[in-house]
Design a protein around this motif. Structure first.
Motif, mmCIF file in Angstrom:
data_model
loop_
_atom_site.group_PDB
_atom_site.id
_atom_site.type_symbol
_atom_site.label_atom_id
_atom_site.label_comp_id
_atom_site.label_asym_id
_atom_site.label_seq_id
_atom_site.Cartn_x
_atom_site.Cartn_y
_atom_site.Cartn_z
ATOM 1 N N UNK A 61 -5.243 30.514 -0.022
ATOM 2 C CA UNK A 61 -3.839 30.206 0.254
ATOM 3 C C UNK A 61 -3.736 28.979 1.155
ATOM 4 N N UNK A 62 -4.621 28.852 2.144
ATOM 5 C CA UNK A 62 -4.596 27.668 3.023
ATOM 6 C C UNK A 62 -4.744 26.402 2.178
ATOM 7 N N UNK A 63 -5.720 26.377 1.270
ATOM 8 C CA UNK A 63 -5.917 25.198 0.428
ATOM 9 C C UNK A 63 -4.710 24.956 -0.476
ATOM 10 N N UNK A 64 -4.134 26.018 -1.029
ATOM 11 C CA UNK A 64 -2.954 25.869 -1.878
ATOM 12 C C UNK A 64 -1.770 25.317 -1.082
ATOM 13 N N UNK A 113 1.438 19.737 12.813
ATOM 14 C CA UNK A 113 2.168 20.804 12.155
ATOM 15 C C UNK A 113 1.501 22.119 12.529
ATOM 16 N N UNK A 114 2.290 23.060 13.037
ATOM 17 C CA UNK A 114 1.792 24.370 13.454
ATOM 18 C C UNK A 114 2.378 25.428 12.532
ATOM 19 N N UNK A 115 1.525 26.135 11.781
ATOM 20 C CA UNK A 115 1.965 27.189 10.879
ATOM 21 C C UNK A 115 1.410 28.514 11.405
ATOM 22 N N UNK A 116 2.299 29.403 11.772
ATOM 23 C CA UNK A 116 1.898 30.727 12.238
ATOM 24 C C UNK A 116 1.994 31.672 11.052
ATOM 25 N N UNK A 117 0.858 32.226 10.666
ATOM 26 C CA UNK A 117 0.786 33.091 9.490
ATOM 27 C C UNK A 117 1.110 34.526 9.889
ATOM 28 N N UNK A 151 6.299 26.442 12.229
ATOM 29 C CA UNK A 151 6.870 27.231 11.147
ATOM 30 C C UNK A 151 6.148 28.576 11.116
ATOM 31 N N UNK A 152 6.936 29.629 11.031
ATOM 32 C CA UNK A 152 6.386 30.966 10.816
ATOM 33 C C UNK A 152 6.604 31.284 9.346
ATOM 34 N N UNK A 153 5.556 31.768 8.693
ATOM 35 C CA UNK A 153 5.647 32.124 7.285
ATOM 36 C C UNK A 153 4.901 33.439 7.064
ATOM 37 N N UNK A 154 5.003 34.009 5.873
ATOM 38 C CA UNK A 154 4.221 35.211 5.600
ATOM 39 C C UNK A 154 2.718 34.955 5.768
ATOM 40 N N UNK A 155 1.977 36.032 6.008
ATOM 41 C CA UNK A 155 0.526 35.954 6.157
ATOM 42 C C UNK A 155 -0.088 35.321 4.912
ATOM 43 N N UNK A 156 -1.216 34.662 5.089
ATOM 44 C CA UNK A 156 -1.883 33.964 3.989
ATOM 45 C C UNK A 156 -2.589 34.954 3.061
ATOM 46 N N UNK A 157 -1.794 35.561 2.196
ATOM 47 C CA UNK A 157 -2.246 36.516 1.199
ATOM 48 C C UNK A 157 -1.359 36.285 -0.021
ATOM 49 N N UNK A 158 -1.921 36.381 -1.219
ATOM 50 C CA UNK A 158 -1.162 36.089 -2.444
ATOM 51 C C UNK A 158 0.124 36.887 -2.568
ATOM 52 N N UNK A 159 0.072 38.160 -2.189
ATOM 53 C CA UNK A 159 1.267 39.004 -2.346
ATOM 54 C C UNK A 159 2.334 38.634 -1.322
ATOM 55 N N UNK A 160 1.919 38.266 -0.122
ATOM 56 C CA UNK A 160 2.886 37.943 0.927
ATOM 57 C C UNK A 160 3.360 36.497 0.841
ATOM 58 N N UNK A 161 2.433 35.571 0.547
ATOM 59 C CA UNK A 161 2.794 34.156 0.446
ATOM 60 C C UNK A 161 2.513 33.705 -0.990
ATOM 61 N N UNK A 162 3.438 34.078 -1.871
ATOM 62 C CA UNK A 162 3.327 33.751 -3.300
ATOM 63 C C UNK A 162 3.537 32.256 -3.514
#
Length: 180
Positions: A61-64, A113-117, A151-162
């Motif tokens: 997910x990080x690479x995507x 850029x700060x991304x909180x998963x 930015x806060x986003x869903x955790x880096x998992x396919x189901x959470x961060x589609x």
């Protein structure tokens, strides 16, 4: 106890994109980090094999996410033909400009850029007094502070961060880049 004055994690010490997650891979070499250490080629695969599918998802997910970032502000998608090649050849290595941090964000006014998963991780940082900024919660999953490029986003998992949510994250990054 986390040393809050130092970036602790894996990746390039000269990063301009940082992703923050609560826990390091459960391997001895990552349990007592005292700094930010670049990975070597092949180490992501080693972590995946030792720690399982959850970590494979984080790196994928990080690479995507990097490949989805606006190309006028970030050149990750120009450095490799696919996100998979980027993950295997460049992600979190020296000179990659990427970091995966297990410590709180150090917001020092630079252009990082700060991304909180994960919402839970972000709220824990706030409740512990380790993230002292105002976040504009856009919904239950996404929050932003354009001034500090957080930015806060869903955790880096396919189901959470589609893929759809990765596209939304990319748009929020573009908004941050325009405001900075």
């Amino acid at each position: 106890m986390i040393n809050t004055a130092t970036n602790l994690g894996i990746g390039d010490p000269h990063f301009n994109v940082a992703v923050y997650i609560a826990k390091a891979p459960p391997m001895p070499e990552y349990q007592d980090l005292t700094n930010l250490t670049p990975l070597n080629k092949g180490q992501i695969n080693t972590i995946n094999q030792a720690c399982g599918n959850g970590w494979r998802k984080v790196f994928n997910v990080y690479a995507k996410v990097l490949f989805a970032l606006p190309s006028e502000h970030y050149s990750f998608a120009k450095q490799a033909a696919t996100w998979q090649i980027y993950r295997d050849e460049l992600l979190l290595q020296a000179n990659s400009k990427t970091a995966l941090l297990f410590s709180p964000p150090q917001l020092n006014g630079n252009n990082t850029l700060h991304i909180i998963a994960g919402r839970t991780h972000a709220k824990n940082l706030i409740n512990q007094g380790l993230l002292n900024i105002t976040l504009d919660w856009l919904d239950d999953e996404f929050a932003i502070n354009e001034q500090h490029k957080v930015i806060v986003c869903p955790y880096f998992d396919y189901r959470q961060l589609s893929n759809i949510k990765i596209a939304r994250l990319s748009q929020l990054v573009a908004n941050c880049a325009k405001s900075g």
